[in-house]
Design a protein around this motif. Structure first.
Motif, PDB file in Angstrom:
ATOM      1  N   MET A  58      -8.498  -3.863   3.838  1.00  9.15           N
ATOM      2  CA  MET A  58      -7.547  -2.985   4.523  1.00  9.15           C
ATOM      3  C   MET A  58      -8.276  -1.708   4.924  1.00  9.15           C
TER       4      MET A  58
ATOM      5  N   TRP B 155       2.161  -6.010   3.971  1.00  6.69           N
ATOM      6  CA  TRP B 155       1.466  -5.132   3.034  1.00  6.69           C
ATOM      7  C   TRP B 155       2.296  -3.908   2.654  1.00  6.69           C
TER       8      TRP B 155
ATOM      9  N   GLY C  89       0.749 -12.677  -1.657  1.00  2.00           N
ATOM     10  CA  GLY C  89       2.078 -12.685  -1.082  1.00  2.00           C
ATOM     11  C   GLY C  89       2.819 -13.988  -1.261  1.00  2.00           C
TER      12      GLY C  89
ATOM     13  N   GLN D 116       4.509  -9.412  -5.415  1.00  2.00           N
ATOM     14  CA  GLN D 116       5.044  -8.727  -4.246  1.00  2.00           C
ATOM     15  C   GLN D 116       6.012  -9.643  -3.502  1.00  2.00           C
TER      16      GLN D 116
ATOM     17  N   MET E 123       0.811  -1.202   0.000  1.00  2.00           N
ATOM     18  CA  MET E 123       0.000   0.000   0.000  1.00  2.00           C
ATOM     19  C   MET E 123       0.848   1.257   0.000  1.00  2.00           C
TER      20      MET E 123
ATOM     21  N   ASN F 175      -6.237  -5.161   8.961  1.00  2.00           N
ATOM     22  CA  ASN F 175      -6.300  -6.054   7.807  1.00  2.00           C
ATOM     23  C   ASN F 175      -7.105  -7.301   8.160  1.00  2.00           C
TER      24      ASN F 175
ATOM     25  N   TYR G  78      -4.720 -10.606  -1.877  1.00  2.00           N
ATOM     26  CA  TYR G  78      -3.335 -10.698  -1.432  1.00  2.00           C
ATOM     27  C   TYR G  78      -2.685 -11.917  -2.063  1.00  2.00           C
TER      28      TYR G  78
ATOM     29  N   MET H  73      -0.331  -5.056  -5.969  1.00  2.00           N
ATOM     30  CA  MET H  73       0.054  -5.990  -4.911  1.00  2.00           C
ATOM     31  C   MET H  73      -0.009  -7.456  -5.329  1.00  2.00           C
TER      32      MET H  73
END
Length: 377
Positions: free
Chosen positions: A149, A276, A136, A292, A1, A180, A134, A289
């Protein structure tokens, strides 16, 4: 973010020019003289922008693929006109908007250009409630996990021109309080997701070098930058960590009608960086995102051709890789994009163009209304 913050000033110009473009379409022919260029009688807002001072209501359209489609509006106040300023005029504003996936935000900002553009200030305070996926590192689900978020955001940034050179040095402070919520695909009665509360409190040192011939739609020159970020618990953050970002954006005329643009960006996170706040690849056609990790490298190239009078066509491509560390670079999450677009020279005296871009990446598509350049910083 936090990487979205770097796009904040460009979004301000996007909001403004989106409104101006739609305004032109609603004016009758008898009222269009101020929106015509005397050199070719084409639609042009140079004179209007140069003379603009006071309040301006500004609507816009949101087309970010990670957030869905939506609309936003702002009330902006120009403290002076371009004609009264040695540099860009200072601008204050209030804004709010939302998208069809439930994302919304509201807040205010001030962009100040002082002492004949030798001091540049940017401040903002806003509230956002973002619904996003997300992706990740280490996730089993290729399609990502839905995440909400709910955040408050404060930005203070100040940069100074070094003597009469093209170098700027300054600092930035960011504070974000966020709640979150991960919406895991688990069917358990009473389960409403996993909550993770975070505070982000960061100090950054900024160094810029800018020799572009225009800040809106450059056609020649370069913008290089080096940003270092530090956070620790004594600042109110969650942990000790740091980030480093370096890169450049360059433009070179290839002929009278063809121009080449190149962008390189290298982003790195060290220590216990919140998930994040880690770097991600921000390119056209790539959802925010999605790619990432601790380290991100990206490269883009873009060709622009003047096809007819004020009309330009674009073709661009790029690649990025998000990886955990240099030993695992080859196993990182990589993405390529390709796209096309068009521009109309909307303000000849300011060198400002506006249009749309259409971009595809590995599994995604996005289209964007662009005021100025997509790489505007």
């Amino acid at each position: 973010m936090s990487n979205n913050i770097k796009l904040f000033t460009s979004r301000v110009f996007l909001i403004l020019l989106s409104f101006l473009f739609s305004t032109l379409l609603t004016f009758s022919q008898s009222k269009m003289s101020v929106f015509r260029d005397s050199t070719d009688n084409a639609i042009d807002i140079s004179n209007w922008l140069l003379q603009k001072k006071g309040f301006l209501p500004v609507p816009m359209v949101i087309t970010e693929p990670a957030l869905g489609f939506g609309a936003a509006a702002a009330i902006m106040f120009f403290h002076s006109s371009y004609m009264e300023s040695e540099g860009p005029p200072s601008v204050s504003g209030l804004f709010g908007g939302g998208t069809d996936n439930g994302t919304w935000g509201l807040g205010g900002f001030h962009a100040g250009f002082w002492k004949d553009d030798n001091i540049r200030y940017l401040g903002a305070l806003f509230k956002v409630d973002v619904n996003i996926k997300y992706y990740g590192p280490g996730l089993i689900l290729d399609d990502g996990i839905k995440m909400n978020m709910d955040s408050w955001f404060l930005l203070q940034q100040l940069k100074f021109r070094i003597a009469s050179s093209d170098f700027f040095i300054g600092g930035k402070y960011i504070y974000v309080n966020t709640d979150n919520v991960f919406d895991l695909p688990i069917d358990i009665p009473g389960f409403n997701g996993i909550h993770v509360d975070n505070n982000l409190s960061e100090l950054s040192l900024l160094l810029d070098y800018d020799i572009r011939n225009n800040v809106f739609t450059p056609t020649k020159g370069m913008f290089a930058y080096l940003n270092t970020t530090y956070s620790d618990t004594w600042l109110g953050g969650e942990a000790l960590y740091g980030r480093l970002e370096a890169g450049f954006i360059g433009f070179m005329p290839m002929s009278k009608v063809l121009n080449l643009g190149i962008r390189y960006d290298s982003r790195h996170a060290f220590g216990d960086t919140p998930f994040w706040a880690k770097p991600f690849a921000d390119m056209r056609g790539v959802p925010l995102m999605k790619y990432q990790n601790n380290h991100v490298q990206l490269f883009e190239a873009e060709f622009t051709a003047n096809v007819y009078k004020r009309w330009y066509l674009k073709a661009f491509t790029g690649m990025a890789n998000a990886y955990e560390n240099i030993e695992l670079f080859s196993k990182g999450k990589s993405v390529r994009n390709v796209g096309t677009g068009f521009r109309y020279q909307l303000a000849r005296l300011l060198g400002l163009r506006m249009g749309m871009d259409f971009a595809w990446s590995n599994d995604d598509f996005g289209f964007y209304i662009v005021a100025g350049h997509a790489w505007m910083r």
